[in-house]
Design an enzyme around this catalytic site. Sequence first.
Site, PDB file in Angstrom:
ATOM      1  CB  CYS C  82      -0.883   0.040   1.246  1.00 62.58           C
ATOM      2  SG  CYS C  82      -1.866  -1.423   1.566  1.00 62.58           S
ATOM      3  CG  HIS C  86      -2.029   4.766  -1.311  1.00 62.27           C
ATOM      4  ND1 HIS C  86      -2.794   5.620  -2.066  1.00 62.27           N
ATOM      5  CD2 HIS C  86      -2.353   3.518  -1.702  1.00 62.27           C
ATOM      6  CE1 HIS C  86      -3.569   4.902  -2.881  1.00 62.27           C
ATOM      7  NE2 HIS C  86      -3.314   3.629  -2.680  1.00 62.27           N
ATOM      8  CB  CYS C 120      -5.787  -0.961  -4.149  1.00 61.39           C
ATOM      9  SG  CYS C 120      -5.300   0.742  -4.438  1.00 61.39           S
ATOM     10  CB  CYS C 183     -32.982   0.278   9.195  1.00 61.99           C
ATOM     11  SG  CYS C 183     -32.332  -0.803   7.906  1.00 61.99           S
ATOM     12  CB  CYS C 186     -34.474  -0.898  15.698  1.00 64.96           C
ATOM     13  SG  CYS C 186     -35.190  -2.509  16.036  1.00 64.96           S
ATOM     14  CG  HIS C 187     -31.204   1.329  14.484  1.00 64.94           C
ATOM     15  ND1 HIS C 187     -30.545   1.084  15.660  1.00 64.94           N
ATOM     16  CD2 HIS C 187     -31.191   0.154  13.798  1.00 64.94           C
ATOM     17  CE1 HIS C 187     -30.137  -0.183  15.683  1.00 64.94           C
ATOM     18  NE2 HIS C 187     -30.528  -0.764  14.571  1.00 64.94           N
ATOM     19  NE  ARG C 224     -24.625  -4.628  15.551  1.00 64.57           N
ATOM     20  CZ  ARG C 224     -25.760  -5.314  15.632  1.00 64.57           C
ATOM     21  NH1 ARG C 224     -26.102  -6.151  14.661  1.00 64.57           N
ATOM     22  NH2 ARG C 224     -26.572  -5.172  16.653  1.00 64.57           N
ATOM     23  CB  CYS C 228     -29.464  -5.312  11.613  1.00 61.30           C
ATOM     24  SG  CYS C 228     -28.850  -4.225  12.899  1.00 61.30           S
TER      25      CYS C 228
END
Lengths: 155, 108, 267
Positions: C82, C86, C120, C183, C186-187, C224, C228
């Site tokens: 990398c 970079h 990349c 979503c 709940c959120h 995640r 959910c």
Amino acid sequence: MMKPEISRRSALELIGGGVVTALLAGTFADVAKADAKMLAEAIKKAVGDGAMKEGKITLDLPEIAENGNTVPVGFSVESPMTEADYVKTVHLFAEKNPAADVASIHFTPASGVAKAALRIRMAGTQNVVAVAEMSDGTLYTAKKLVKVTIGGCGG
Amino acid sequence: MASKPRVRVPKKAKAGEIITIKSLISHKMETGQRKDKKSGEKIPRKIINKFVCTFNGKVVFSADWHPAVSANPYMSFSYKVMESGEFEFTWTDDDGKTVSKKAKIMVS
Amino acid sequence: MKRKALVLAGVGAAALAVPSVMTFAAEDFGKYQVGDTRSGYTFAKVETRAIQDDDFENPGMLWVEHGEEVWETVDGKAGKSCKSCHADASDTMKNVGSTYPVFAKDIGKLENVENRINRCRTDNMKAKPWKYDSRDMLGVVSYVKRQSFGQPMNVKIDGGAASWFKKGEEFYNQRRGQLDMACKHCHVDNAGNMIRANTLSQGQGNGFPTYRLKWQKPGSLHRRFRGCNKQVRAKPYKTGTDEYLALELYVMWRGQGLPVETPAVRN
């Protein structure tokens, strides 16, 4: 005056319910007994069966742990930490884990203070028990109940 | 156990000062209680079972860990600094492999 | 199956209907709250916050350090790391965590850090792409996003990103799964309320990859999302797919202004 009537069927149900309740209570008692036995055996294996006094140990644990996988635990033991009088080892136990042993932390007079912190796994709400072994062989103990929350959103 | 451990030790201290040392290492701490979701077989236990800290070659602190110690084990403890020298921290895996890290401290 | 689903839906609805016993008094959350937008940090227990607060004690930092090592390691047929292109990440990557996902004109689609890294690797390094939640990928993503630590989230939702944003918003508000929940149920509607033993957060993405106590390691935002989706008994999408990329943009936009917390520590 109305006489309460108990049909044969409801009487049987009542009796049946009583038996089930008794059986359940028995099962819980057995589980609790088994936990206590496992804890006692683990302590005996670690420090022998000498008398343990309460005191000297301060346990720092959350009242409610957000997740049983990582529960921060800190402790300190009162001691001058000199060559003549120091804390040799602090054993930590969790009575309801698959195995009661959690960790044994060994200090030396060079530690300055008998204080340490780590993160432990707890399989459900239970007592964390600490046993401190002093350099003269005396034993101290302390325990703290930690509620472990289960349920909610995993992922 | 090809992981680089982390330790935090102050670079300088006064003679007689009690310092706090912190350590962290990445490790799954496989308990031996879990079952493989697909095969249903128990995943064998593999944990770091011993952590030792020496100062100038002498053991000053150690810990025995059981499977109830969390993954990526963290340990903090104290040390009363009397002289300049070097700490060495060693983690020992169930398979006998060890990882070590050193840290120096200057007493002013 | 149908009955089970109904029972589950009932449980879900009941759990959500219970209002929180905790009332959030005017606690000052400092940088973790911007207007009504609150980081997951503000919903976490103090012990969990403490693990994140100290860079040394935060176990997610083990992955950041691993990522730094991988950043400098040559891999693939092109003989590059990398770093070869970079250079110093603290300079070249400093706005990545707060601005991704971005619309990449050269490929004509939205791209997040994970997908950009794999592009990349395959195109420039001639190396094998990494699995989405592998140790190396989580390490380099954590290391790259860490370079934006503390910067306010500031994703672009116009231009080429506009249609992705719209898709993400639709996904967010679309009911799905056997529990028939979106979503937002709940959120947005229930943030701060208890769902069984946990407090629902606003579902912010500014701390990912996040070290979850449950996972005992860091994981991606898409992992995640999968969790959910499974919780509402919906079939999850694969990590890195267009559906979750669009959702990632929408979720990051919901957190505009919150600081990049990578690696956050959560339950």
